[in-house]
Design an enzyme around this catalytic site. Structure first.
Site, PDB file in Angstrom:
ATOM      1  CE  LYS A   1     -12.137   0.537   1.139  1.00  0.00           C
ATOM      2  NZ  LYS A   1     -11.588   1.504   2.087  1.00  0.00           N
TER       3      LYS A   1
ATOM      4  CG  HIS B   1      10.275 -29.410   1.641  1.00  0.00           C
ATOM      5  ND1 HIS B   1      11.007 -30.555   1.438  1.00  0.00           N
ATOM      6  CD2 HIS B   1      10.873 -28.749   2.657  1.00  0.00           C
ATOM      7  CE1 HIS B   1      12.007 -30.593   2.310  1.00  0.00           C
ATOM      8  NE2 HIS B   1      11.947 -29.502   3.069  1.00  0.00           N
TER       9      HIS B   1
ATOM     10  CD  GLU C   1      -3.269  -0.609   2.050  1.00  0.00           C
ATOM     11  OE1 GLU C   1      -3.068   0.163   2.994  1.00  0.00           O
ATOM     12  OE2 GLU C   1      -4.320  -1.256   1.923  1.00  0.00           O
TER      13      GLU C   1
HETATM   14  O1  PA5 Z   1      -3.308   1.325   5.949  1.00  0.00           O
HETATM   15  C1  PA5 Z   1      -4.444   1.704   5.792  1.00  0.00           C
HETATM   16  O2  PA5 Z   1      -4.769   2.892   5.931  1.00  0.00           O
HETATM   17  C2  PA5 Z   1      -5.562   0.735   5.416  1.00  0.00           C
HETATM   18  O3  PA5 Z   1      -5.076  -0.538   5.232  1.00  0.00           O
HETATM   19  C3  PA5 Z   1      -6.622   0.702   6.508  1.00  0.00           C
HETATM   20  O4  PA5 Z   1      -6.019   0.330   7.716  1.00  0.00           O
HETATM   21  C4  PA5 Z   1      -7.738  -0.278   6.168  1.00  0.00           C
HETATM   22  O5  PA5 Z   1      -8.269  -0.018   4.902  1.00  0.00           O
HETATM   23  C5  PA5 Z   1      -8.863  -0.189   7.209  1.00  0.00           C
HETATM   24  O6  PA5 Z   1      -9.363   1.128   7.266  1.00  0.00           O
HETATM   25  P1  PA5 Z   1     -10.187   1.628   8.505  1.00  0.00           P
HETATM   26  O7  PA5 Z   1      -9.304   1.581   9.715  1.00  0.00           O
HETATM   27  O8  PA5 Z   1     -10.587   3.015   8.155  1.00  0.00           O
HETATM   28  O9  PA5 Z   1     -11.374   0.716   8.652  1.00  0.00           O
END
Ligand code: PA5
Length: 411
Positions: free
Chosen positions: A397, A288, A267
């Site tokens: 989303k 393996h 990310e």
């Molecule tokens: O690193 C990030 O920002 C994302 O992976 C969020 O943690 C994830 O999408 C969950 O989001 P939220 O905490 O708003 O539910």
């Protein structure tokens, strides 16, 4: 201290790159980047907050045998990684993570667990609106409403969320649920050392003070100027010729550290057509299955190997006929596997970085967390991307929202 051995990466320290890294690190330490409040957080984290989290955790530890945590991505991976490595401490409630998938069968099994346990529920979502944890939270909360009255629910439900007025936060405020706030300037995948990670970790009986101390030990400019910059520099060099980084560990207890690393790198760096594709392998299990490819397949990857020198428990191998390993401990043999794999892969010219971890304890795991957060923030910045956003995650989303509007007969 954790240390990094880069002698088998084939990279050389480039003074210009070091200067560039130091200027990025300075910028991060001086608060010059948005969403980088996690950089100074371990050193600044209010002792009072750690104490408050400890006390709240103690309260839940005494109140329940099952502590359900609903969260996804950065809102669960770090806590799961730490609890798996250190292990639930004796006498702790079982900490179960949910809302990180939409698998009906899994959530049904958690519901069944609730029927034979005394439950507390914690939902973690910075935005307060992520679909998967919201659904799981609604399922478990409504189940608890059947069993406990409103007054008791207040004592059993905890909400960890961002400062903005999301439906999750508004309801929690109205109903008087316990709320911990996620700092605005810390994004999900950089939030393990905030209440997001610290509360579930403390409920499992893990020493959160030592975890934070470990991170503090690496959160100085001096460390990044003398030592920390080296792995970030090597990664950045290797990215020019390799497309995959494989994180490799030798214990099933580290699988979720690998998952957390995949999210942190994926990310933070995977955007604008750039980024190294992070994967992880559990060894010797995967030697393996994937060992053949690693040794002789397409050389599109480099490896980052975790060599943990000491685990709290070990087992002696009895003598056996023709047994090469008889009389040794299992962990000793495991480390021999690690060393021989490194030798074999080096002979095939595969670049390998080795992260040496003296002990699998809270202090060193805290160091690992901070080390990788900082490394990835630096390499992302070197690549010219913003390591603290994730615009691509929103795309599916939006599609999902439209699809649900079509498919949900009740909408
Ligand atoms: O690193 C990030 O920002 C994302 O992976 C969020 O943690 C994830 O999408 C969950 O989001 P939220 O905490 O708003 O539910």
């Amino acid at each position: 201290m954790i240390s990094v051995d880069l002698s088998r990466t084939g990279t050389a320290a480039d003074p210009e790159l070091k200067e560039q890294i130091l200027s990025i690190a300075d910028d991060l330490f001086e608060g010059g980047q948005e969403m980088a409040d996690w950089v100074g957080w371990p050193a600044l984290v209010d002792q009072a907050l750690v104490e408050e989290i400890r006390e709240t955790a103690e309260y839940y530890r005494n109140k329940c045998s099952l502590f359900i945590v609903c969260g996804i991505g950065g809102s669960y991976l770090g806590a799961k990684a730490v609890i798996d490595i250190i292990g639930h401490q004796e006498g702790s409630p079982e900490v179960v993570f949910a809302g990180n998938s939409l698998c009906g069968e899994y959530h049904e099994s958690v519901l069944r667990k609730m029927h034979s346990n005394i439950t507390c529920l914690c939902v973690i979502s910075k935005s307060g609106g992520t679909l998967e944890p919201t659904i799981a939270y609604q399922v478990f909360k409504q189940e608890m409403e059947k069993v406990y009255g409103e007054e008791e629910l207040k004592k059993r439900i905890c909400v960890i969320t961002g400062p903005q007025a999301s439906p999750l936060r508004v309801e929690a405020e109205e109903r008087g649920f316990r709320i911990f706030e996620i700092p605005e300037g810390i994004g999900g995948r950089y939030s393990v050392l905030t209440p997001v990670g610290l509360l579930p970790i403390a409920v499992a009986g893990v020493d959160i003070g030592e975890l934070v101390n470990g991170a503090v030990a690496l959160s100085s400019r001096r460390y990044w100027a003398e030592e920390g910059f080296r792995y970030a520099a090597a990664r950045f060099e290797l990215m020019k010729t390799k497309t995959i980084e494989i994180f490799e560990y030798f214990s099933p207890r580290m699988v979720h550290l690998g998952e957390w690393l995949k999210q942190l790198c994926g990310e933070s760096e995977g955007k604008e057509g750039k980024g190294i594709f992070p994967v992880s392998l559990l060894l010797s299990t995967d030697l393996h299955s994937m060992g053949q490819y690693l040794q002789e397949g397409r050389q599109i990857f480099f490896e980052t190997v975790f060599d943990v020198e000491q685990w709290p428990d070990d087992i002696h191998i009895p003598d056996y006929e023709d047994g090469q390993a008889g009389g040794m401990t299992m962990n000793e043999v495991n480390r021999c596997v690690c060393e021989s794999m490194i030798l074999a892969h080096s002979k095939a010219d595969i670049p390998i970085a080795v992260i040496r971890v003296p002990q699998a304890d809270e202090y060193h795991v805290g160091q690992l967390i901070y080390f990788f957060e900082m490394t990835v923030a630096i390499t992302g910045s070197l690549m010219g991307v913003d390591p603290f956003n994730q615009p691509g995650v929103e795309k599916y989303k939006q599609e999902l929202k439209q699809l649900l509007a079509q498919k949900n007969r009740r909408a």
